[in-house]
Every structure is written in structure tokens, then in C-alpha cells.
Enzyme design. Structure first.
Site, short mmCIF file in Angstrom:
data_model
loop_
_atom_site.label_atom_id
_atom_site.label_comp_id
_atom_site.label_asym_id
_atom_site.label_seq_id
_atom_site.Cartn_x
_atom_site.Cartn_y
_atom_site.Cartn_z
N GLY A 115 -13.27 -16.59 -22.09
CA GLY A 115 -13.60 -16.49 -23.26
C GLY A 115 -13.42 -17.66 -24.09
O GLY A 115 -14.16 -18.16 -24.87
N CYS A 116 -12.34 -18.10 -24.09
CA CYS A 116 -11.80 -19.37 -24.77
C CYS A 116 -12.62 -20.48 -24.28
O CYS A 116 -12.98 -21.25 -25.35
CB CYS A 116 -10.40 -19.68 -24.42
SG CYS A 116 -9.50 -18.27 -25.10
N THR A 117 -13.03 -20.64 -23.18
CA THR A 117 -13.76 -21.97 -22.87
C THR A 117 -15.20 -21.80 -23.35
O THR A 117 -15.75 -22.71 -24.06
CB THR A 117 -13.73 -21.98 -21.20
OG1 THR A 117 -12.58 -22.34 -20.71
CG2 THR A 117 -14.66 -23.18 -21.01
N ALA A 143 -15.09 -22.82 -27.06
CA ALA A 143 -14.78 -23.93 -27.36
C ALA A 143 -16.12 -24.80 -27.01
O ALA A 143 -16.43 -25.54 -27.61
CB ALA A 143 -13.69 -24.31 -26.30
#
Length: 146
Positions: free
Chosen positions: A37-39, A42
Site C-alpha cells: 500500500g505504501c509503495t 508513493a
């Protein structure tokens, strides 16, 4: 408050309150480098940074170390500032360091959140418990309405 950060060119610097003042800022908090999710989040900011930076600077914040940020930035070709908030000072200041639960286990972590700050560093728009899909578009629309 001073925190280590890595800039658009991959150089380490101290993030101070002065960096957040004087221009509109999209300050987004995410739990961990190199997770799915963070990738995705970003990379969404990366892919829209040209649209965003006509209106605001983009700064991502997580509790990861500066060395983790350097690897994440290089691997994903990120083109905005990442802040290493290893002691959770900024996360606590913005109220995003929260108790979380996964598989019945409780722990402290980042509640995915985004803030738009005005030139004085005041919050003018916020999103809590962010869902990644479509979020950057929401941020763009909010910036356009300022």
C-alpha cells in the site's frame, strides 16, 4: 523540531519547520517503506508530482530510517522529500501515531493520513485513515480549489 530527511536529489538534510513554511505543502504519513500500500501511494505521488508541484511541495513521512528511505527512493525512483520520523515526533504532533490492531495483536503505528498545509504551516485540509486508491486525485482536486 529537526528531523532527518532525504531530498529530491537523494541528499540528506535536516527538516526544520522552516521547510514547511512559505509554501503550500502536501504532508503525507505512511506506515512503512516497501510495503504494497505504501509503495502504491508513493508511486501515485511520484507519477503526479509534476501536477502537484505547480501548487505545492510534497513530503512523505514514515518512521523508517534514513537508510530505508534512501533504498525506497532509489528503488521506486521517488521525486519528492521523504522524512525519517524514527522517534514519531512529527507523527505525534499531527496525531497520526495510533494504536493499531492486526490479527488481534495491538501495536503502535502510523495511521495513513495526508494534510495540506498553508504557507504558515497551518492545516487547511486533512484526510485520516486514507484509502490509497484515488487518494492523490483527491489531493489534486483539493489543491485546485484553494
Amino acid at each position: 523540531m529537526k528531523l532527518q530527511a532525504i531530498d529530491c536529489k537523494g541528499e540528506i538534510f535536516e527538516l526544520s519547520e522552516e521547510v514547511l513554511k512559505g509554501k503550500i505543502t502536501v504532508l503525507y504519513f505512511y506506515p512503512k517503506d516497501n510495503t504494497s500500500g505504501c509503495t502504491k501511494e508513493a508511486c501515485d505521488f511520484r507519477d503526479n508530482v509534476n501536477r502537484l508541484t505547480t501548487m505545492a511541495q510534497v513530503i512523505g513521512v514514515s518512521p523508517d530510517s534514513i537508510s530505508s528511505h534512501i533504498k525506497f527512493k532509489q528503488k521506486q525512483n521517488l521525486n519528492f522529500i521523504l522524512v525519517a520520523d524514527t522517534e514519531h515526533k512529527l507523527a505525534e504532533e499531527y496525531g497520526v501515531w495510533k494504536e493499531k490492531s492486526m490479527y488481534g495483536r495491538k501495536y503502535m503505528g502510523i495511521e495513513r493520513s495526508t494534510f495540506i498545509l498553508n504557507e504558515n504551516g497551518d492545516i487547511i485540509k486533512e484526510w485520516r485513515k486514507v484509502k490509497v486508491a484515488g487518494h492523490v486525485e483527491e489531493v489534486l482536486q483539493a489543491l485546485k480549489s484553494l
